[in-house]
Motif scaffolding. Structure first.
Motif, PDB file in Angstrom:
ATOM      1  N   ILE A   1       0.834  -1.203   0.000  1.00 14.07           N
ATOM      2  CA  ILE A   1       0.000   0.000   0.000  1.00 14.07           C
ATOM      3  C   ILE A   1       0.867   1.251   0.000  1.00 14.07           C
ATOM      4  O   ILE A   1       0.600   2.208  -0.734  1.00 14.07           O
ATOM      5  CB  ILE A   1      -0.946   0.000   1.219  1.00 14.07           C
ATOM      6  N   VAL A   2       1.913   1.222   0.811  1.00 14.51           N
ATOM      7  CA  VAL A   2       2.813   2.381   0.870  1.00 14.51           C
ATOM      8  C   VAL A   2       3.425   2.654  -0.497  1.00 14.51           C
ATOM      9  O   VAL A   2       3.480   3.798  -0.952  1.00 14.51           O
ATOM     10  CB  VAL A   2       3.923   2.152   1.922  1.00 14.51           C
ATOM     11  N   ASP A   3       3.871   1.571  -1.162  1.00 15.90           N
ATOM     12  CA  ASP A   3       4.473   1.739  -2.488  1.00 15.90           C
ATOM     13  C   ASP A   3       3.482   2.342  -3.473  1.00 15.90           C
ATOM     14  O   ASP A   3       3.826   3.221  -4.262  1.00 15.90           O
ATOM     15  CB  ASP A   3       4.962   0.389  -3.027  1.00 15.90           C
ATOM     16  N   ARG A   4       2.236   1.860  -3.425  1.00 16.96           N
ATOM     17  CA  ARG A   4       1.241   2.366  -4.369  1.00 16.96           C
ATOM     18  C   ARG A   4       0.954   3.844  -4.110  1.00 16.96           C
ATOM     19  O   ARG A   4       0.877   4.645  -5.039  1.00 16.96           O
ATOM     20  CB  ARG A   4      -0.051   1.551  -4.256  1.00 16.96           C
ATOM     21  N   ILE A   5       0.808   4.184  -2.825  1.00 16.33           N
ATOM     22  CA  ILE A   5       0.533   5.583  -2.490  1.00 16.33           C
ATOM     23  C   ILE A   5       1.657   6.475  -2.995  1.00 16.33           C
ATOM     24  O   ILE A   5       1.426   7.547  -3.538  1.00 16.33           O
ATOM     25  CB  ILE A   5       0.351   5.753  -0.968  1.00 16.33           C
ATOM     26  N   LEU A   6       2.888   6.009  -2.814  1.00 15.69           N
ATOM     27  CA  LEU A   6       4.025   6.862  -3.141  1.00 15.69           C
ATOM     28  C   LEU A   6       4.297   6.939  -4.634  1.00 15.69           C
ATOM     29  O   LEU A   6       4.972   7.851  -5.095  1.00 15.69           O
ATOM     30  CB  LEU A   6       5.276   6.362  -2.417  1.00 15.69           C
ATOM     31  N   SER A   7       3.789   5.969  -5.416  1.00 11.69           N
ATOM     32  CA  SER A   7       4.174   5.951  -6.822  1.00 11.69           C
ATOM     33  C   SER A   7       3.237   6.762  -7.705  1.00 11.69           C
ATOM     34  O   SER A   7       3.660   7.347  -8.681  1.00 11.69           O
ATOM     35  CB  SER A   7       4.228   4.513  -7.337  1.00 11.69           C
ATOM     36  N   GLU A   8       1.948   6.796  -7.360  1.00 12.72           N
ATOM     37  CA  GLU A   8       0.980   7.400  -8.273  1.00 12.72           C
ATOM     38  C   GLU A   8       0.897   8.913  -8.085  1.00 12.72           C
ATOM     39  O   GLU A   8       0.260   9.394  -7.165  1.00 12.72           O
ATOM     40  CB  GLU A   8      -0.404   6.788  -8.057  1.00 12.72           C
ATOM     41  N   HIS A   9       1.535   9.645  -8.987  1.00 11.42           N
ATOM     42  CA  HIS A   9       1.420  11.104  -9.036  1.00 11.42           C
ATOM     43  C   HIS A   9       1.800  11.783  -7.726  1.00 11.42           C
ATOM     44  O   HIS A   9       1.346  12.882  -7.449  1.00 11.42           O
ATOM     45  CB  HIS A   9      -0.016  11.527  -9.384  1.00 11.42           C
ATOM     46  N   THR A  10       2.595  11.130  -6.913  1.00 13.23           N
ATOM     47  CA  THR A  10       2.883  11.694  -5.590  1.00 13.23           C
ATOM     48  C   THR A  10       4.085  12.624  -5.636  1.00 13.23           C
ATOM     49  O   THR A  10       5.122  12.282  -6.188  1.00 13.23           O
ATOM     50  CB  THR A  10       3.141  10.569  -4.579  1.00 13.23           C
ATOM     51  N   ILE A  11       3.910  13.798  -5.043  1.00 10.63           N
ATOM     52  CA  ILE A  11       5.000  14.755  -4.954  1.00 10.63           C
ATOM     53  C   ILE A  11       5.826  14.490  -3.705  1.00 10.63           C
ATOM     54  O   ILE A  11       7.043  14.663  -3.711  1.00 10.63           O
ATOM     55  CB  ILE A  11       4.425  16.190  -4.929  1.00 10.63           C
ATOM     56  N   GLY A  12       5.158  14.078  -2.638  1.00 16.57           N
ATOM     57  CA  GLY A  12       5.888  13.809  -1.405  1.00 16.57           C
ATOM     58  C   GLY A  12       4.944  13.505  -0.265  1.00 16.57           C
ATOM     59  O   GLY A  12       3.729  13.495  -0.445  1.00 16.57           O
ATOM     60  N   TYR A  13       5.521  13.228   0.889  1.00 13.87           N
ATOM     61  CA  TYR A  13       4.692  12.892   2.053  1.00 13.87           C
ATOM     62  C   TYR A  13       5.379  13.362   3.327  1.00 13.87           C
ATOM     63  O   TYR A  13       6.587  13.585   3.364  1.00 13.87           O
ATOM     64  CB  TYR A  13       4.447  11.382   2.121  1.00 13.87           C
ATOM     65  N   VAL A  14       4.557  13.501   4.366  1.00 14.92           N
ATOM     66  CA  VAL A  14       5.059  13.795   5.705  1.00 14.92           C
ATOM     67  C   VAL A  14       4.304  12.919   6.683  1.00 14.92           C
ATOM     68  O   VAL A  14       3.081  12.833   6.616  1.00 14.92           O
ATOM     69  CB  VAL A  14       4.827  15.276   6.098  1.00 14.92           C
ATOM     70  N   VAL A  15       5.025  12.251   7.568  1.00 12.35           N
ATOM     71  CA  VAL A  15       4.398  11.547   8.680  1.00 12.35           C
ATOM     72  C   VAL A  15       4.872  12.219   9.950  1.00 12.35           C
ATOM     73  O   VAL A  15       6.071  12.394  10.147  1.00 12.35           O
ATOM     74  CB  VAL A  15       4.790  10.058   8.710  1.00 12.35           C
ATOM     75  N   SER A  16       3.923  12.632  10.791  1.00 15.52           N
ATOM     76  CA  SER A  16       4.340  13.283  12.027  1.00 15.52           C
ATOM     77  C   SER A  16       3.840  12.505  13.232  1.00 15.52           C
ATOM     78  O   SER A  16       2.803  11.848  13.191  1.00 15.52           O
ATOM     79  CB  SER A  16       3.818  14.723  12.082  1.00 15.52           C
ATOM     80  N   ASP A  17       4.621  12.583  14.296  1.00 15.12           N
ATOM     81  CA  ASP A  17       4.299  11.950  15.568  1.00 15.12           C
ATOM     82  C   ASP A  17       3.422  12.923  16.354  1.00 15.12           C
ATOM     83  O   ASP A  17       3.855  14.031  16.668  1.00 15.12           O
ATOM     84  CB  ASP A  17       5.612  11.670  16.311  1.00 15.12           C
TER      85      ASP A  17
ATOM     86  N   TYR B   1      -1.767   7.997  16.694  1.00 15.21           N
ATOM     87  CA  TYR B   1      -0.383   8.298  17.056  1.00 15.21           C
ATOM     88  C   TYR B   1       0.329   9.132  16.007  1.00 15.21           C
ATOM     89  O   TYR B   1       1.259   9.868  16.319  1.00 15.21           O
ATOM     90  CB  TYR B   1       0.393   6.999  17.280  1.00 15.21           C
ATOM     91  N   PHE B   2      -0.087   8.985  14.749  1.00 15.32           N
ATOM     92  CA  PHE B   2       0.572   9.701  13.664  1.00 15.32           C
ATOM     93  C   PHE B   2      -0.445  10.455  12.841  1.00 15.32           C
ATOM     94  O   PHE B   2      -1.617  10.117  12.817  1.00 15.32           O
ATOM     95  CB  PHE B   2       1.305   8.715  12.733  1.00 15.32           C
ATOM     96  N   THR B   3       0.030  11.482  12.164  1.00 12.32           N
ATOM     97  CA  THR B   3      -0.770  12.126  11.129  1.00 12.32           C
ATOM     98  C   THR B   3       0.027  12.046   9.838  1.00 12.32           C
ATOM     99  O   THR B   3       1.222  12.328   9.827  1.00 12.32           O
ATOM    100  CB  THR B   3      -1.060  13.594  11.492  1.00 12.32           C
ATOM    101  N   ILE B   4      -0.636  11.608   8.781  1.00 10.97           N
ATOM    102  CA  ILE B   4       0.040  11.376   7.506  1.00 10.97           C
ATOM    103  C   ILE B   4      -0.519  12.319   6.458  1.00 10.97           C
ATOM    104  O   ILE B   4      -1.733  12.407   6.293  1.00 10.97           O
ATOM    105  CB  ILE B   4      -0.182   9.922   7.034  1.00 10.97           C
ATOM    106  N   THR B   5       0.365  13.010   5.752  1.00 12.21           N
ATOM    107  CA  THR B   5      -0.063  13.814   4.613  1.00 12.21           C
ATOM    108  C   THR B   5       0.675  13.358   3.374  1.00 12.21           C
ATOM    109  O   THR B   5       1.893  13.224   3.389  1.00 12.21           O
ATOM    110  CB  THR B   5       0.223  15.313   4.834  1.00 12.21           C
ATOM    111  N   VAL B   6      -0.082  13.087   2.307  1.00 15.18           N
ATOM    112  CA  VAL B   6       0.504  12.827   0.998  1.00 15.18           C
ATOM    113  C   VAL B   6       0.117  13.998   0.105  1.00 15.18           C
ATOM    114  O   VAL B   6      -1.044  14.423   0.108  1.00 15.18           O
ATOM    115  CB  VAL B   6      -0.016  11.501   0.407  1.00 15.18           C
ATOM    116  N   VAL B   7       1.081  14.520  -0.626  1.00 11.43           N
ATOM    117  CA  VAL B   7       0.814  15.631  -1.536  1.00 11.43           C
ATOM    118  C   VAL B   7       0.896  15.122  -2.966  1.00 11.43           C
ATOM    119  O   VAL B   7       1.856  14.456  -3.344  1.00 11.43           O
ATOM    120  CB  VAL B   7       1.839  16.772  -1.352  1.00 11.43           C
ATOM    121  N   GLN B   8      -0.138  15.389  -3.740  1.00  8.34           N
ATOM    122  CA  GLN B   8      -0.097  14.965  -5.140  1.00  8.34           C
ATOM    123  C   GLN B   8      -0.667  16.066  -6.032  1.00  8.34           C
ATOM    124  O   GLN B   8      -1.249  17.023  -5.537  1.00  8.34           O
ATOM    125  CB  GLN B   8      -0.869  13.660  -5.341  1.00  8.34           C
TER     126      GLN B   8
END
Lengths: 101, 115
Positions: free
Chosen positions: A15-31, A94-101
């Motif tokens: 799932i991580v690979d798919r999220i990161l590959s499709e039109h993704t500019i970047g991501y941030v995971v914060s604690d 515990y985390f907040t995840i942002t994917v930018v596309q």
């Protein structure tokens, strides 16, 4: 890297690979506890901006709005569309995840 | 009164799958069109206004020159979309299940046409 986060990423590798590959500019995971960047593909300045603006102010405002309208409800996911980008924000316990596309 | 463009956008959005409520809000935060009871529309308008204002400034801070198009809040049962157009704001409330089915069938038909 945080051990819990490392484990989660490992268990969801496909799932991580798919999220990161499709039109993704970047991501941030914060604690959420430390209010700090746990993992990111951006430079520190961009990651800090997303942490402060999205994970901090905007997520908490959206959570409050959802609660105000219906106290039994809960914010599960948020998408912020702008002219240039789309920010996909998942506020978890515990985390907040942002994917930018 | 709201411009024709915004009215037409509102009419089009109301027909999206799973829409259970819709509110058109003018630049002063007053609901001008809705299919919900007036008091419910008022509550949504009042709550969403500060959110939109904050989101607009966040977007500018994140990327110079960028502009807010919409915010989608997915909750347990429904998804609220808040879209801005000129001075107006449109709020749509959509049922999660219908939205997910619609998304799935759209993905499926895209795959079918790719074959």
């Amino acid at each position: 890297m945080n051990r819990i986060l490392e484990k989660v990423i490992h268990q969801n590798g496909t799932i991580v690979d798919r999220i990161l590959s499709e039109h993704t500019i970047g991501y941030v995971v914060s604690d959420n506890t430390a209010n700090a960047v746990a993992e990111t593909s951006f430079d520190n300045t961009s990651a800090q901006a997303i942490l402060k603006h999205l994970h901090g102010l905007l997520v908490s405002t959206c959570q409050s709005v959802v609660r105000d309208i219906d106290p039994s409800n809960k914010l599960c996911f948020m998408r912020l569309g702008t002219r240039k980008f789309e920010y996909l924000v998942a506020p978890e316990e515990y985390f907040t995840i942002t994917v930018v596309q | 009164m709201a411009s024709n463009t915004v009215q037409m956008t509102f009419d089009r959005l109301v027909q999206l799958p799973g829409v259970t409520g819709a509110i058109l809000i003018d630049g002063n935060g007053v609901p001008v069109r809705t299919n919900l009871p007036a008091n419910v529309a008022r509550i949504y308008a009042d709550r969403m206004r500060p959110l939109v204002i904050l989101a607009r400034s966040m977007v500018q801070d994140l990327e110079n020159g960028d502009e807010l198009s919409y915010v989608r809040l997915r909750t347990r049962r429904q998804e609220t979309m808040v879209a801005t157009e000129n001075e107006h704001t449109i709020i749509l409330i959509q049922d999660n299940r219908v939205l997910d089915e619609s998304w799935r069938s759209s993905v499926a038909s895209r795959r079918a046409s790719a074959l």
